[in-house]
Design a protein around this motif. Structure first.
Motif, mmCIF file in Angstrom:
data_model
loop_
_atom_site.group_PDB
_atom_site.id
_atom_site.type_symbol
_atom_site.label_atom_id
_atom_site.label_comp_id
_atom_site.label_asym_id
_atom_site.label_seq_id
_atom_site.Cartn_x
_atom_site.Cartn_y
_atom_site.Cartn_z
ATOM 1 N N ASN A 1 20.192 -9.738 -28.257
ATOM 2 C CA ASN A 1 18.729 -9.787 -28.224
ATOM 3 C C ASN A 1 18.139 -10.292 -29.536
ATOM 4 O OD1 ASN A 1 18.699 -8.875 -25.616
ATOM 5 N ND2 ASN A 1 17.695 -6.930 -26.048
ATOM 6 N N THR A 2 18.843 -10.043 -30.656
ATOM 7 C CA THR A 2 18.319 -10.511 -31.944
ATOM 8 C C THR A 2 18.227 -12.035 -31.979
ATOM 9 O OG1 THR A 2 20.590 -10.348 -32.814
ATOM 10 C CG2 THR A 2 19.075 -8.522 -33.299
ATOM 11 N N HIS A 3 19.209 -12.702 -31.387
ATOM 12 C CA HIS A 3 19.172 -14.173 -31.333
ATOM 13 C C HIS A 3 18.051 -14.636 -30.405
ATOM 14 C CE1 HIS A 3 20.448 -18.353 -31.017
ATOM 15 N NE2 HIS A 3 20.469 -18.214 -29.698
ATOM 16 N N ILE A 4 17.944 -13.996 -29.227
ATOM 17 C CA ILE A 4 16.882 -14.364 -28.285
ATOM 18 C C ILE A 4 15.518 -14.196 -28.944
ATOM 19 C CG2 ILE A 4 15.782 -13.746 -26.092
ATOM 20 C CD1 ILE A 4 18.611 -12.881 -25.114
ATOM 21 N N ARG A 5 15.344 -13.092 -29.667
ATOM 22 C CA ARG A 5 14.063 -12.832 -30.324
ATOM 23 C C ARG A 5 13.769 -13.868 -31.405
ATOM 24 N NH1 ARG A 5 10.524 -8.463 -30.153
ATOM 25 N NH2 ARG A 5 8.603 -9.131 -31.130
ATOM 26 N N ALA A 6 14.784 -14.256 -32.179
ATOM 27 C CA ALA A 6 14.587 -15.256 -33.237
ATOM 28 C C ALA A 6 14.174 -16.601 -32.642
ATOM 29 C CB ALA A 6 15.861 -15.399 -34.067
ATOM 30 N N VAL A 7 14.834 -16.990 -31.562
ATOM 31 C CA VAL A 7 14.488 -18.264 -30.913
ATOM 32 C C VAL A 7 13.082 -18.182 -30.322
ATOM 33 C CG1 VAL A 7 15.079 -19.840 -29.028
ATOM 34 C CG2 VAL A 7 16.891 -18.862 -30.452
ATOM 35 N N LEU A 8 12.768 -17.058 -29.697
ATOM 36 C CA LEU A 8 11.442 -16.875 -29.103
ATOM 37 C C LEU A 8 10.356 -16.918 -30.180
ATOM 38 C CD1 LEU A 8 9.601 -16.178 -26.699
ATOM 39 C CD2 LEU A 8 10.111 -13.761 -27.140
ATOM 40 N N ASP A 9 10.577 -16.237 -31.294
ATOM 41 C CA ASP A 9 9.576 -16.224 -32.368
ATOM 42 C C ASP A 9 9.310 -17.633 -32.888
ATOM 43 O OD1 ASP A 9 9.335 -13.501 -32.140
ATOM 44 O OD2 ASP A 9 10.533 -13.026 -33.918
ATOM 45 N N GLY A 10 10.377 -18.425 -33.051
ATOM 46 C CA GLY A 10 10.196 -19.806 -33.495
ATOM 47 C C GLY A 10 9.418 -20.633 -32.489
ATOM 48 N N TYR A 11 9.698 -20.392 -31.218
ATOM 49 C CA TYR A 11 8.996 -21.114 -30.155
ATOM 50 C C TYR A 11 7.514 -20.765 -30.149
ATOM 51 C CZ TYR A 11 7.621 -22.387 -25.388
ATOM 52 O OH TYR A 11 6.963 -22.912 -24.295
ATOM 53 N N LEU A 12 7.200 -19.480 -30.258
ATOM 54 C CA LEU A 12 5.796 -19.052 -30.216
ATOM 55 C C LEU A 12 5.027 -19.476 -31.460
ATOM 56 C CD1 LEU A 12 6.156 -15.534 -28.569
ATOM 57 C CD2 LEU A 12 5.458 -17.690 -27.496
ATOM 58 N N GLU A 13 5.712 -19.719 -32.556
ATOM 59 C CA GLU A 13 5.047 -20.294 -33.729
ATOM 60 C C GLU A 13 4.595 -21.715 -33.436
ATOM 61 O OE1 GLU A 13 7.348 -20.129 -37.294
ATOM 62 O OE2 GLU A 13 7.532 -17.941 -37.249
ATOM 63 N N ARG A 14 5.401 -22.447 -32.669
ATOM 64 C CA ARG A 14 5.051 -23.823 -32.301
ATOM 65 C C ARG A 14 4.017 -23.857 -31.188
ATOM 66 N NH1 ARG A 14 9.874 -25.662 -30.039
ATOM 67 N NH2 ARG A 14 8.805 -27.613 -29.584
ATOM 68 N N PHE A 15 4.065 -22.870 -30.287
ATOM 69 C CA PHE A 15 3.165 -22.844 -29.131
ATOM 70 C C PHE A 15 2.443 -21.502 -29.069
ATOM 71 C CE2 PHE A 15 6.733 -25.662 -27.871
ATOM 72 C CZ PHE A 15 6.031 -26.854 -27.717
ATOM 73 N N PRO A 16 1.555 -21.220 -30.010
ATOM 74 C CA PRO A 16 0.900 -19.902 -30.076
ATOM 75 C C PRO A 16 0.053 -19.575 -28.851
ATOM 76 C CG PRO A 16 -0.133 -21.455 -31.601
ATOM 77 C CD PRO A 16 1.113 -22.112 -31.103
ATOM 78 N N LYS A 17 -0.383 -20.569 -28.096
ATOM 79 C CA LYS A 17 -1.178 -20.300 -26.903
ATOM 80 C C LYS A 17 -0.356 -19.635 -25.797
ATOM 81 C CE LYS A 17 -4.555 -23.997 -27.641
ATOM 82 N NZ LYS A 17 -5.141 -25.246 -27.094
ATOM 83 N N GLU A 18 0.963 -19.617 -25.953
ATOM 84 C CA GLU A 18 1.829 -19.038 -24.923
ATOM 85 C C GLU A 18 2.240 -17.601 -25.227
ATOM 86 O OE1 GLU A 18 4.994 -21.652 -23.634
ATOM 87 O OE2 GLU A 18 3.828 -23.409 -24.210
ATOM 88 N N VAL A 19 1.682 -17.018 -26.283
ATOM 89 C CA VAL A 19 2.051 -15.655 -26.663
ATOM 90 C C VAL A 19 1.787 -14.672 -25.525
ATOM 91 C CG1 VAL A 19 1.451 -13.721 -28.181
ATOM 92 C CG2 VAL A 19 1.810 -16.002 -29.147
ATOM 93 N N GLU A 20 0.639 -14.775 -24.891
ATOM 94 C CA GLU A 20 0.303 -13.840 -23.811
ATOM 95 C C GLU A 20 1.258 -13.995 -22.633
ATOM 96 O OE1 GLU A 20 -3.445 -12.648 -20.893
ATOM 97 O OE2 GLU A 20 -3.800 -13.926 -22.643
ATOM 98 N N ALA A 21 1.570 -15.242 -22.275
ATOM 99 C CA ALA A 21 2.476 -15.480 -21.151
ATOM 100 C C ALA A 21 3.871 -14.938 -21.431
ATOM 101 C CB ALA A 21 2.547 -16.977 -20.845
ATOM 102 N N ALA A 22 4.272 -14.931 -22.708
ATOM 103 C CA ALA A 22 5.600 -14.436 -23.089
ATOM 104 C C ALA A 22 5.628 -12.916 -23.233
ATOM 105 C CB ALA A 22 6.049 -15.087 -24.393
ATOM 106 N N GLY A 23 4.498 -12.250 -22.984
ATOM 107 C CA GLY A 23 4.393 -10.810 -23.165
ATOM 108 C C GLY A 23 5.477 -9.995 -22.467
ATOM 109 N N PRO A 24 5.776 -10.238 -21.174
ATOM 110 C CA PRO A 24 6.819 -9.452 -20.511
ATOM 111 C C PRO A 24 8.187 -9.572 -21.186
ATOM 112 C CG PRO A 24 5.461 -10.570 -18.884
ATOM 113 C CD PRO A 24 5.048 -11.113 -20.226
ATOM 114 N N LEU A 25 8.520 -10.778 -21.675
ATOM 115 C CA LEU A 25 9.791 -10.959 -22.367
ATOM 116 C C LEU A 25 9.792 -10.222 -23.702
ATOM 117 C CD1 LEU A 25 12.576 -12.172 -22.756
ATOM 118 C CD2 LEU A 25 11.486 -14.313 -23.484
#
Length: 198
Positions: free
Chosen positions: A5-29
């Motif tokens: 999960n630490t790797h998944i979280r690191a990749v997700l955090d980098g993605y949401l930095e690039r696409f901050p408008k998707e933070v809400e959609a990524a909420g369940p993950l």
């Protein structure tokens, strides 16, 4: 060994930095990560689990897609994570090869492996497999194929190069359009630069 999960979280955090408008959609993950769900396991059904997929563009700017059966819908190549995957981008390449027969040397990523989109969707209950309805959080990486020929194929179904507007979501289609616009601009200006240096 499964992807932690630490790797998944690191990749997700980098993605949401690039696409901050998707933070809400990524909420369940994000919440599933915070709650410690084993998201690399295909048997994690409380919220769902992570899968990996690929967006492959050919030199004519088309997207490689897989058909579910002879009359089914077209989808992007991808699948569940396995214990042999060391990272999400590696899982994406592995699922691409399995689904299409494309070998790693036949595709290239744009510089560093680029996570282009995070697709979240519901999978209906499957009584035959004994699986309840659950979510798939698909990490989609971008690749370019070196040829326009349709690959021989893998285990998933018929393959075809299709217009990028045929992908499952309007958001992903817009991201591909932006990528293509950037690539075309680079191609357009490169010859002039080469001529100037000659």
């Amino acid at each position: 060994m499964s992807i932690p999960n630490t790797h998944i979280r690191a990749v997700l955090d980098g993605y949401l930095e690039r696409f901050p408008k998707e933070v809400e959609a990524a909420g369940p993950l994000v919440r599933a990560l915070d709650d410690g769900h084993e998201l690399s396991s295909a048997k994690e059904f409380r919220v769902g689990h992570v899968t990996a997929g690929a967006v492959v563009l050919d030199p004519c700017w088309r997207v490689l897609m897989v058909r579910e059966g002879e009359q089914g819908s077209w989808r992007l190549p991808g699948g569940h994570l396995t214990g042999d995957d060391g990272a999400l981008d590696e899982a994406s390449r592995n699922r691409l090869t399995e689904a299409t027969g494309l070998l790693p040397e036949q595709v290239e990523s744009a510089g560093e492996p680029l996570l282009l989109d995070l697709d979240s969707h519901r999978v209906p209950e499957d009584p035959v497999l004994g699986e309840p309805a659950h979510g798939h959080f698909t990490f989609l990486y971008l690749y370019r194929a070196s040829a326009t020929m349709v690959p021989v194929g893998g285990a998933s179904g018929p393959l075809a190069w299709r217009p990028h507007t045929a992908v499952p979501s309007a958001r992903l289609a817009a991201k591909i359009s932006q990528t293509l616009a950037t690539s075309r601009a680079a191609v357009r200006y490169e010859p002039a630069g080469e001529a100037a240096r000659a």
